[in-house]
Design an enzyme around this catalytic site. Structure first.
Site, PDB file in Angstrom:
ATOM      1  CD  GLU A 154      18.084  -6.389  38.890  1.00 56.69           C
ATOM      2  OE1 GLU A 154      19.275  -6.089  38.728  1.00 56.69           O
ATOM      3  OE2 GLU A 154      17.711  -7.495  39.286  1.00 56.69           O
ATOM      4  CB  CYS A 186      23.508  -4.176  39.797  1.00 59.23           C
ATOM      5  SG  CYS A 186      22.520  -5.236  40.854  1.00 59.23           S
ATOM      6  CG  HIS A 245      27.284  -3.018  42.685  1.00 61.70           C
ATOM      7  ND1 HIS A 245      26.053  -2.411  42.759  1.00 61.70           N
ATOM      8  CD2 HIS A 245      27.054  -4.354  42.801  1.00 61.70           C
ATOM      9  CE1 HIS A 245      25.116  -3.356  42.887  1.00 61.70           C
ATOM     10  NE2 HIS A 245      25.695  -4.537  42.930  1.00 61.70           N
TER      11      HIS A 245
END
Lengths: 130, 352
Positions: free
Chosen positions: B85, B117, B240
């Site tokens: 990103e 993400c 994550h």
């Protein structure tokens, strides 16, 4: 903006792509079309390993346009393990850590940005081996 | 709903990258909150990219590490995909610069992927599909970011730089073979950045239950159930990691122990590397894994969704692991910087 020049140099900038003489084995960076040792024109592409050591160095405090973001930075002459001596910026190093003979390795980093709407130019720099 | 390629596919090479510089969360806390939140900081410190680093240069180094372990000629790659990103250009692919620098051009696909993400793990799903369908023998997927948080915002403590690259190839050459994968997405606006804005917006507590936990737990649970596995069947797991607490809680809810997530839980030392976060966690697991180990990876991207993967480590991992620097090598290469240096390098000072 020199787009054509940056485009032409991309492989030598990103990968330390130089040349080797098929006649005598002399390795050249930047690339050449005639061997300065034996005058042979049988020249082939050669990619340098990127390993070398600092031959000499200086600290830049007054940078040319486009390099202000990195001040103070170290400009060095690096002796590649295959022979050629090349000039390059050192990175990921404190200016007081640099010494003649420091083992370094090539990394591909941002060299400069041509204003906010221009090209971002990438190329080789050297950092201490770790 | 679980996805399996029609031929065996696995990771044949992997490589991580973390910049050299670190900013302590305590320094951010001291500057913006007078140290009021000193005892509840989300990470210890975060990685900061040097002034000449971006998602292009960092992807190149991770990709070179992955190729060293894969031991293939880069011209054998038929895809170089970068999920991020923080692409340096709004229009101009990151992936073509990376592909040129690693010597994969010109007979390759290249593209930049976007899913907050989750952009990195999307490249993994696609690379698995490309190899699994026999369109190609090798494809590279990268997740890499130089994340930015608004000065003083909660995200500034964690928004960091780093990521990893994976070369996928035939199962018989793999150091970790894919068992199956699963993707789970919904329209959940927990975090976003509009065009031309420097910093993202987030929904504060909304980012937790309906976003991160719902998607991570749904994806992880579905994949494990469809494979008939429980947490005990896995040696290692990585989720994550936007902070230390979220992956710890997700792991606990799925039945994993602290020991199982330790090698992949890097966020406390390097911060949240966004599209690189779960991918670099997986490299931490591969650096520690033994043949036969099963590894679960679950990514998360705002907007929102998760990709879950189950890999089984082969004998080849121990032979190829030492061919490139480990993730911990990069984490140990550490130079702390003060907030002022960080502010200068990250263009937070008005110069004209």
């Amino acid at each position: 903006m020199d787009i054509a020049r940056h485009w032409r140099l991309r492989d030598q900038r990103y990968n330390l792509q130089g040349t080797v003489c098929a006649g005598c084995g002399h390795k050249m960076f930047p690339p050449r079309v005639v061997c300065p040792e034996c005058r042979s024109r049988k020249i082939e592409t050669f990619e340098f390993s990127g390993q070398g050591e600092v031959y000499s160095h200086t600290v830049v405090y007054q940078a040319p346009e486009g390099f202000d973001a990195y001040v103070p930075y170290v400009a060095a002459l690096v002796r590649l393990e295959e022979g050629p001596l090349i000039s390059a910026q050192l990175t990921d190093v404190n200016v007081d850590e640099v010494a003649i003979g420091l083992p370094v390795e090539m990394v591909t980093r941002k060299l400069t940005e041509q204003e906010e709407n221009g090209l971002i130019v990438y190329g080789y720099k050297f950092r201490p081996r770790f | 709903m679980t996805m399996k390629p029609s031929r065996q596919v696995g990771i044949v090479g992997y490589g991580a990258y973390v910049p050299r510089y670190r900013l302590a969360a305590e320094e951010i806390s001291q500057l913006w909150r007078g140290g009021q939140d000193r005892d509840t900081l989300p990470v210890r410190e975060k990685s900061v990219p040097g002034p000449d680093e971006d998602s292009v240069s960092m992807s190149i180094e991770a990709a070179r590490n992955a190729l060293q372990r894969a031991q293939i000629d880069p011209t054998q790659l038929r895809a170089v995909w970068v999920g991020s990103e923080s692409p340096p250009y709004a229009v101009k692919p990151t992936s073509t610069i990376v592909a040129q620098a690693i010597g994969a051009v010109p007979s390759t696909s290249a593209g930049d992927w976007e899913f907050a993400c989750k952009a990195g793990s999307e490249t993994m799903q696609a690379a698995i599909a490309m190899v699994g369908s026999s369109m190609a023998d090798y494809a590279m997927g990268i997740g890499m970011d130089t994340a930015q948080g608004r000065p003083g915002d909660a995200l500034e403590y964690t928004a960091a730089a780093g990521g990893a690259a994976f070369v996928f190839g035939p199962g018989e050459e793999a150091l970790a073979v894919l068992e199956a994968s699963y993707s789970y997405v919904t329209d959940t606006p927990d975090f976003f950045r509009r065009a031309h804005q420097h910093y993202p917006e987030h929904g504060n507590r909304f980012t937790g239950e309906p976003a991160y936990f719902h998607h991570v737990l749904s994806a992880g649970r579905h994949l494990m159930e469809s494979l008939g596995l429980t947490a005990e069947d896995f040696a290692l797991a990585v989720f994550h990691q936007p902070n230390v607490k979220f992956p710890q809680r997700a792991a606990q809810k799925l039945g994993f122990t602290a020991e199982q997530i330790r090698p992949g839980l890097l966020v406390g030392d390097i911060g949240n590397t966004y599209a690189g976060s779960s991918l670099i966690g997986l490299t931490g697991c591969l650096d520690a894994a033994q043949p036969g180990d099963r590894i679960l990876m679950v990514s998360f991207g705002s907007g929102a969704g998760s990709d879950a993967f189950s890999f089984v480590v082969t004998e080849q991992l121990s032979k190829r692991r030492s061919l490139a620097r480990t993730t911990q090598d990069y984490i140990a290469r550490r130079q702390p910087v003060h907030y002022a240096t960080y502010a200068r390098w990250r263009s937070k000072l008005l110069l004209k």
